[in-house]
Design an enzyme around this catalytic site. Sequence first.
Site, PDB file in Angstrom:
ATOM      1  N   GLY A  15      -8.637  56.334 129.043  1.00 12.17           N
ATOM      2  CA  GLY A  15      -9.507  55.168 129.237  1.00 12.17           C
ATOM      3  C   GLY A  15     -10.432  54.999 128.042  1.00 12.17           C
ATOM      4  N   ALA A  26     -17.132  57.382 111.953  1.00 13.20           N
ATOM      5  CA  ALA A  26     -17.695  58.608 111.364  1.00 13.20           C
ATOM      6  C   ALA A  26     -16.597  59.529 110.840  1.00 13.20           C
ATOM      7  CB  ALA A  26     -18.547  59.332 112.408  1.00 13.20           C
ATOM      8  N   ARG A  76      -1.965  55.183 127.975  1.00 12.79           N
ATOM      9  CA  ARG A  76      -1.581  56.398 128.689  1.00 12.79           C
ATOM     10  C   ARG A  76      -0.093  56.581 128.405  1.00 12.79           C
ATOM     11  NH1 ARG A  76      -5.848  54.568 132.209  1.00 12.79           N
ATOM     12  NH2 ARG A  76      -7.493  56.111 131.982  1.00 12.79           N
ATOM     13  N   ASP A 107     -10.429  64.231 129.697  1.00  8.98           N
ATOM     14  CA  ASP A 107      -9.839  65.552 129.957  1.00  8.98           C
ATOM     15  C   ASP A 107      -8.317  65.561 129.843  1.00  8.98           C
ATOM     16  OD1 ASP A 107      -9.592  64.043 132.244  1.00  8.98           O
ATOM     17  OD2 ASP A 107     -10.207  65.627 133.623  1.00  8.98           O
ATOM     18  N   SER A 109      -6.518  63.620 127.821  1.00 13.73           N
ATOM     19  CA  SER A 109      -6.237  63.584 126.380  1.00 13.73           C
ATOM     20  C   SER A 109      -6.473  64.965 125.754  1.00 13.73           C
ATOM     21  CB  SER A 109      -7.137  62.559 125.689  1.00 13.73           C
ATOM     22  OG  SER A 109      -7.000  61.311 126.321  1.00 13.73           O
ATOM     23  N   THR A 129     -15.287  59.612 127.233  1.00 18.30           N
ATOM     24  CA  THR A 129     -14.936  59.063 128.549  1.00 18.30           C
ATOM     25  C   THR A 129     -16.203  58.671 129.287  1.00 18.30           C
ATOM     26  OG1 THR A 129     -14.128  59.614 130.760  1.00 18.30           O
ATOM     27  CG2 THR A 129     -14.736  61.473 129.395  1.00 18.30           C
ATOM     28  N   ASP A 131     -16.490  58.913 132.328  1.00 17.52           N
ATOM     29  CA  ASP A 131     -16.545  59.705 133.568  1.00 17.52           C
ATOM     30  C   ASP A 131     -17.427  60.960 133.480  1.00 17.52           C
ATOM     31  OD1 ASP A 131     -14.716  57.849 134.447  1.00 17.52           O
ATOM     32  OD2 ASP A 131     -12.975  59.140 134.165  1.00 17.52           O
ATOM     33  N   ASP A 133     -16.592  63.908 132.644  1.00 18.66           N
ATOM     34  CA  ASP A 133     -15.930  64.976 133.408  1.00 18.66           C
ATOM     35  C   ASP A 133     -15.181  65.977 132.528  1.00 18.66           C
ATOM     36  OD1 ASP A 133     -13.969  63.256 132.574  1.00 18.66           O
ATOM     37  OD2 ASP A 133     -12.911  63.152 134.472  1.00 18.66           O
ATOM     38  N   ARG A 158     -28.708  44.140 144.042  1.00 18.12           N
ATOM     39  CA  ARG A 158     -29.850  44.454 144.922  1.00 18.12           C
ATOM     40  C   ARG A 158     -30.715  43.215 145.164  1.00 18.12           C
ATOM     41  NH1 ARG A 158     -33.208  49.609 144.716  1.00 18.12           N
ATOM     42  NH2 ARG A 158     -35.197  49.026 145.600  1.00 18.12           N
ATOM     43  N   ARG A 175     -13.270  58.062 138.371  1.00 14.59           N
ATOM     44  CA  ARG A 175     -12.061  58.753 138.858  1.00 14.59           C
ATOM     45  C   ARG A 175     -12.454  59.837 139.857  1.00 14.59           C
ATOM     46  NH1 ARG A 175      -7.144  60.227 134.903  1.00 14.59           N
ATOM     47  NH2 ARG A 175      -7.936  58.341 133.951  1.00 14.59           N
ATOM     48  N   GLY A 189     -32.454  53.799 142.803  1.00 18.28           N
ATOM     49  CA  GLY A 189     -33.184  54.056 144.054  1.00 18.28           C
ATOM     50  C   GLY A 189     -32.356  53.712 145.274  1.00 18.28           C
ATOM     51  N   GLU A 227     -15.817  55.921 142.956  1.00 13.37           N
ATOM     52  CA  GLU A 227     -14.396  55.541 142.998  1.00 13.37           C
ATOM     53  C   GLU A 227     -13.545  56.641 143.644  1.00 13.37           C
ATOM     54  OE1 GLU A 227     -12.740  55.441 139.083  1.00 13.37           O
ATOM     55  OE2 GLU A 227     -10.953  54.378 139.712  1.00 13.37           O
TER      56      GLU A 227
HETATM   57  P1  ADP Z   1      -8.300  60.673 129.900  1.00 12.25           P
HETATM   58  O1  ADP Z   1      -8.016  61.302 128.591  1.00 12.25           O
HETATM   59  O2  ADP Z   1      -9.264  59.537 129.807  1.00 12.25           O
HETATM   60  O3  ADP Z   1      -8.676  61.682 130.958  1.00 12.25           O
HETATM   61  P2  ADP Z   1      -5.633  60.524 131.084  1.00 12.25           P
HETATM   62  O4  ADP Z   1      -5.898  61.598 132.074  1.00 12.25           O
HETATM   63  O5  ADP Z   1      -4.904  59.326 131.563  1.00 12.25           O
HETATM   64  O6  ADP Z   1      -6.961  59.958 130.413  1.00 12.25           O
HETATM   65  O7  ADP Z   1      -4.826  61.186 129.885  1.00 12.25           O
HETATM   66  C1  ADP Z   1      -4.492  60.427 128.732  1.00 12.25           C
HETATM   67  C2  ADP Z   1      -3.141  60.853 128.223  1.00 12.25           C
HETATM   68  O8  ADP Z   1      -3.189  62.228 127.818  1.00 12.25           O
HETATM   69  C3  ADP Z   1      -2.015  60.810 129.236  1.00 12.25           C
HETATM   70  O9  ADP Z   1      -1.457  59.533 129.375  1.00 12.25           O
HETATM   71  C4  ADP Z   1      -1.004  61.764 128.617  1.00 12.25           C
HETATM   72  O10 ADP Z   1      -0.280  61.135 127.579  1.00 12.25           O
HETATM   73  C5  ADP Z   1      -1.926  62.820 128.007  1.00 12.25           C
HETATM   74  N1  ADP Z   1      -2.023  63.966 128.927  1.00 12.25           N
HETATM   75  C6  ADP Z   1      -2.737  64.048 130.063  1.00 12.25           C
HETATM   76  N2  ADP Z   1      -2.567  65.250 130.668  1.00 12.25           N
HETATM   77  C7  ADP Z   1      -1.691  65.942 129.886  1.00 12.25           C
HETATM   78  C8  ADP Z   1      -1.085  67.232 129.961  1.00 12.25           C
HETATM   79  N3  ADP Z   1      -1.367  68.070 130.958  1.00 12.25           N
HETATM   80  N4  ADP Z   1      -0.241  67.602 128.977  1.00 12.25           N
HETATM   81  C9  ADP Z   1       0.034  66.759 127.962  1.00 12.25           C
HETATM   82  N5  ADP Z   1      -0.504  65.534 127.829  1.00 12.25           N
HETATM   83  C10 ADP Z   1      -1.346  65.121 128.773  1.00 12.25           C
HETATM   84  O1  F6P Z   2     -11.302  57.543 132.865  1.00  8.17           O
HETATM   85  C1  F6P Z   2     -11.975  56.338 132.761  1.00  8.17           C
HETATM   86  C2  F6P Z   2     -11.632  55.430 133.910  1.00  8.17           C
HETATM   87  O2  F6P Z   2     -12.316  54.197 133.748  1.00  8.17           O
HETATM   88  C3  F6P Z   2     -11.908  56.002 135.298  1.00  8.17           C
HETATM   89  O3  F6P Z   2     -13.267  55.924 135.644  1.00  8.17           O
HETATM   90  C4  F6P Z   2     -10.994  55.173 136.146  1.00  8.17           C
HETATM   91  O4  F6P Z   2     -10.605  55.892 137.298  1.00  8.17           O
HETATM   92  C5  F6P Z   2      -9.820  54.958 135.275  1.00  8.17           C
HETATM   93  O5  F6P Z   2     -10.253  55.146 133.933  1.00  8.17           O
HETATM   94  C6  F6P Z   2      -9.215  53.593 135.425  1.00  8.17           C
HETATM   95  O6  F6P Z   2      -8.204  53.491 134.495  1.00  8.17           O
HETATM   96  P1  F6P Z   2      -7.292  52.236 134.185  1.00  8.17           P
HETATM   97  O7  F6P Z   2      -7.916  51.053 134.749  1.00  8.17           O
HETATM   98  O8  F6P Z   2      -7.239  52.189 132.711  1.00  8.17           O
HETATM   99  O9  F6P Z   2      -5.990  52.574 134.778  1.00  8.17           O
END
Ligand code: ADP
Ligand code: F6P
Length: 397
Positions: A15, A26, A76, A107, A109, A129, A131, A133, A158, A175, A189, A227
């Site tokens: 995302g 940078a 993705r 995470d 990526s 991200t 998120d 996370d 609000r 997510r 609040g 979400e």
């Molecule tokens: P984000 O990086 O925002 O958490 P995703 O979880 O969708 O987004 O991951 C982005 C991309 O990273 C995925 O579409 C995939 O190509 C790659 N990826 C995710 N998890 C793995 C994994 N366990 N091993 C290899 N590539 C991964």
């Molecule tokens: O990881 C960022 C994020 O915006 C999450 O908060 C959400 O769950 C997800 O991506 C939505 O992804 P997309 O709309 O790109 O499928």
Amino acid sequence: MAKQIKTIGILTSGGDAPGMNAAIRAVVRTAINKGLKVKGIQKGYNGLINEEIIDMDKRSVADIIQRGGTILYTARCAEFRTAEGQQRGAEICRKHGIDGLVVIGGDGSFAGAQKLANLGINTIGIPGTIDLDIACTEYTIGFDTAVNTAMEAIDKVRDTSTSHERCSIIEVMGRGAGWLALWCGIANGAEDVLIPEKYDYDEQKLINNIIESRKMGKKHHIIINAEGIGHSQAMATRIEAATGIETRATILGHMQRGGSPTCKDRVYASMMGAMAVDLLLEGKKIGAQVGTTGMFRAEKVPGAKVVTFANAAETFLEFQNGGVDAVIQDFPVVAYYVAQGGNKGRLVGPKMEAEEYGIAVTKGNKELVAQINKALASLKKSGEFQRIYKKWFGEEN
Ligand code: ADP
Ligand code: F6P
């Protein structure tokens, strides 16, 4: 000799997040100022596999620090989750002479970046991200902007909620993580905050709260729903039926991912981008136990940075976590770690020559020296000395 980096690749994945452009800028400008070439990989791992690669110069990143989204686009990529996809990604990097790669993403990526690193591509991840996370960091590029965007939107909901004396369920992104919801809950609040990390969601309690608040004269009831919990519309319908109070669900959605980054996101993204290049240029890190012969040997490796630890366990833990690229330790200790199936570890290179060991005794204590020699002679005669030596050094004395 650590390999000299000449060309850096950069991609954004997963995302998008406001501030990614500041990080790209940078990385590109720092790298060029240090005499490196930069290749921009478009559309994340998808673009890597499909070779959507462009040359970047200082002008490629002009006028972007204030822009949301990512000029490199993002995607993705299911194929990159497979071993074949990852192999192809590594091959494309080699084909384009990319000897250092910067991945900006969340995470998922990062998991992909780790796979490339395991395949020998020198890779640095920058957390990007909304998120928030990613493990081991309390900051990710984009969260600050997104949480401010969501906070302002919730303030607006609000206003109308109060005018109509309604209850509002506002769903924010994140997510599986509840950070955006939690921060907005506090900053706006809100009366209630629902996050996936807290499993004691009790709808009846929520309904009772709304009824009590209304009795006390509250004109609105704001519930921030993450979400990761979802189902906001169905929840609103149930709450309205149970309380008799008009209830609306608002799902903020993708507006949270766009917009001009805040000052914090621009500055931190810029710092991280510059640091990513510095880390790539720093060369490999070797872990060693402090004060050991391994440490002294590591210090002789040209271009490498030596990181020391109090003991072998800590050294291997850091290796396991990717904090150091190699470990120099006593042979049996390394052999033991590898035999235990230590993730990516394997024994490489020739063994060092034999180490010299000694037993220190107080000067002039002839009696103790005689006793030690006697004990050693007896151990050697019985074969015990050779047995101990073999156990710890893996070979005959
Ligand atoms: P984000 O990086 O925002 O958490 P995703 O979880 O969708 O987004 O991951 C982005 C991309 O990273 C995925 O579409 C995939 O190509 C790659 N990826 C995710 N998890 C793995 C994994 N366990 N091993 C290899 N590539 C991964
Ligand atoms: O990881 C960022 C994020 O915006 C999450 O908060 C959400 O769950 C997800 O991506 C939505 O992804 P997309 O709309 O790109 O499928």
